[in-house]
Scaffold this motif. Structure first.
Motif, short mmCIF file in Angstrom:
data_model
loop_
_atom_site.label_atom_id
_atom_site.label_comp_id
_atom_site.label_asym_id
_atom_site.label_seq_id
_atom_site.Cartn_x
_atom_site.Cartn_y
_atom_site.Cartn_z
N GLU A 72 -0.92 8.66 -2.32
CA GLU A 72 0.38 8.07 -1.49
C GLU A 72 -0.13 7.76 -0.11
O GLU A 72 -0.84 8.97 0.16
N TYR A 73 -0.52 6.85 0.43
CA TYR A 73 -1.64 5.88 1.40
C TYR A 73 -0.01 5.76 2.49
O TYR A 73 0.70 4.81 1.67
N THR A 74 -0.10 6.01 3.82
CA THR A 74 0.75 5.22 4.80
C THR A 74 0.72 4.63 5.75
O THR A 74 -0.48 5.39 6.54
N TRP A 75 1.02 4.34 6.88
CA TRP A 75 0.83 3.04 7.22
C TRP A 75 1.99 3.16 8.39
O TRP A 75 2.88 2.24 7.89
N THR A 76 1.83 3.77 9.26
CA THR A 76 3.00 3.60 10.12
C THR A 76 3.84 2.23 10.47
O THR A 76 3.26 1.60 10.38
N LEU B 159 0.95 2.46 -0.06
CA LEU B 159 0.75 2.10 -1.27
C LEU B 159 0.86 3.12 -1.72
O LEU B 159 0.73 4.60 -1.58
N GLU B 160 0.23 3.68 -3.69
CA GLU B 160 0.16 4.44 -4.33
C GLU B 160 -1.53 3.89 -4.96
O GLU B 160 -1.44 2.68 -5.71
N VAL B 161 -2.52 4.74 -5.34
CA VAL B 161 -3.82 5.02 -5.10
C VAL B 161 -4.19 6.04 -7.06
O VAL B 161 -3.87 6.92 -5.59
N LEU B 162 -4.18 6.02 -7.44
CA LEU B 162 -5.43 6.40 -8.28
C LEU B 162 -6.31 7.88 -8.23
O LEU B 162 -7.30 7.35 -7.22
N LYS B 163 -5.53 9.22 -7.81
CA LYS B 163 -6.71 9.92 -6.92
C LYS B 163 -7.99 9.84 -6.62
O LYS B 163 -9.25 9.62 -6.02
N ASP B 164 -8.94 9.67 -8.28
CA ASP B 164 -10.28 9.37 -8.67
C ASP B 164 -10.26 8.25 -8.38
O ASP B 164 -12.27 7.34 -8.52
N ASN B 165 -10.12 7.26 -7.68
CA ASN B 165 -10.82 5.32 -7.75
C ASN B 165 -11.09 5.64 -6.12
O ASN B 165 -10.06 5.94 -5.46
N VAL B 166 -12.23 6.19 -6.59
CA VAL B 166 -13.26 7.18 -5.50
C VAL B 166 -13.43 6.13 -3.98
O VAL B 166 -13.54 6.02 -3.20
N ARG B 167 -13.95 4.71 -4.15
CA ARG B 167 -13.94 3.38 -3.71
C ARG B 167 -12.96 2.79 -2.98
O ARG B 167 -12.60 3.09 -2.25
N ILE C 13 7.41 -0.77 3.01
CA ILE C 13 7.24 -1.85 2.10
C ILE C 13 6.39 -0.91 1.52
O ILE C 13 5.25 -0.68 2.14
N LEU C 14 6.14 -1.24 0.14
CA LEU C 14 5.32 -1.03 -0.59
C LEU C 14 3.97 -2.01 -1.32
O LEU C 14 4.60 -3.17 -1.32
N LEU C 15 2.86 -1.48 -0.84
CA LEU C 15 2.24 -2.58 -1.39
C LEU C 15 1.62 -2.62 -2.83
O LEU C 15 0.67 -1.11 -2.69
N ASP C 16 2.31 -3.04 -3.34
CA ASP C 16 1.73 -2.41 -4.65
C ASP C 16 0.85 -3.07 -5.22
O ASP C 16 0.03 -2.67 -6.26
N ASN C 17 -0.40 -4.24 -4.90
CA ASN C 17 -1.62 -4.08 -5.32
C ASN C 17 -2.05 -5.09 -4.13
O ASN C 17 -1.78 -5.50 -3.63
N ALA D 255 1.71 12.14 0.21
CA ALA D 255 1.94 12.49 -1.09
C ALA D 255 0.84 12.36 -1.87
O ALA D 255 -0.12 11.81 -2.15
N GLU D 256 0.76 13.15 -2.63
CA GLU D 256 0.38 13.67 -3.64
C GLU D 256 1.19 13.93 -4.91
O GLU D 256 1.76 14.31 -4.84
#
Length: 156
Positions: free
Chosen positions: A139-143, A101-109, A62-66, A123-124
């Protein structure tokens, strides 16, 4: 992101995307209104406080797109509650499936938030944007087990 993109095509691209998702019932990526799920958080005056959008993928995830929270409400726990509501939906509608989900690496918060919430970097890569530039994303994943455990934490 380049200022010229943020102040130009990004707004038009997002308006088209959300118009397609909410009015036309799908997107160019092949999602359908029936498959995807929008969660909206609102205050007592019915002003949108935040939202999350999930899309089941063909690969079984499941992609958490936003996942967005109104800037003045960041740090109030609303993002935490939206994330857990998203996990609760995934657990009920698509049991046994991981969420990512996928998040920009520079989005530190955001990367710090997802790490605190138990997301694991899986993944990067470089994301190529239609305006012709690339940015690093994680990419961050929750099993599936993590999703079910965190969904159980979802209070009223």
């Amino acid at each position: 992101m380049p200022t010229s993109y943020l102040e130009g095509p990004l707004l038009e691209e997002h308006a088209l995307l959300w118009r397609t998702r909410l009015i036309d019932g799908g997107s160019a990526a092949g999602e359908t209104a029936r498959a995807a799920h929008l969660l909206v958080a609102a205050d007592a005056a019915m002003h949108m406080s935040g939202f999350a959008y999930l899309i089941p993928q063909d690969d079984g995830r499941i992609l958490l797109d936003n996942l967005h929270v109104r800037p003045g409400l960041i740090g109030t726990g609303l993002g935490w509650r939206l994330l857990r509501r998203a996990f609760a939906w995934a657990t009920i509608e698509h049991p046994g499936r991981p969420v990512y989900l996928e998040v920009l690496k520079d989005n530190v918060r955001a990367t710090a938030f997802y790490s605190r919430q138990g997301g694991r970097p899986t993944a990067e890569r470089r994301e190529r944007f239609p305006a012709g530039f690339e940015l690093a994303e994680i990419e961050y994943t929750w099993t599936a087990a993590d999703v079910a455990d965190l969904a159980d934490d979802c209070g009223p």
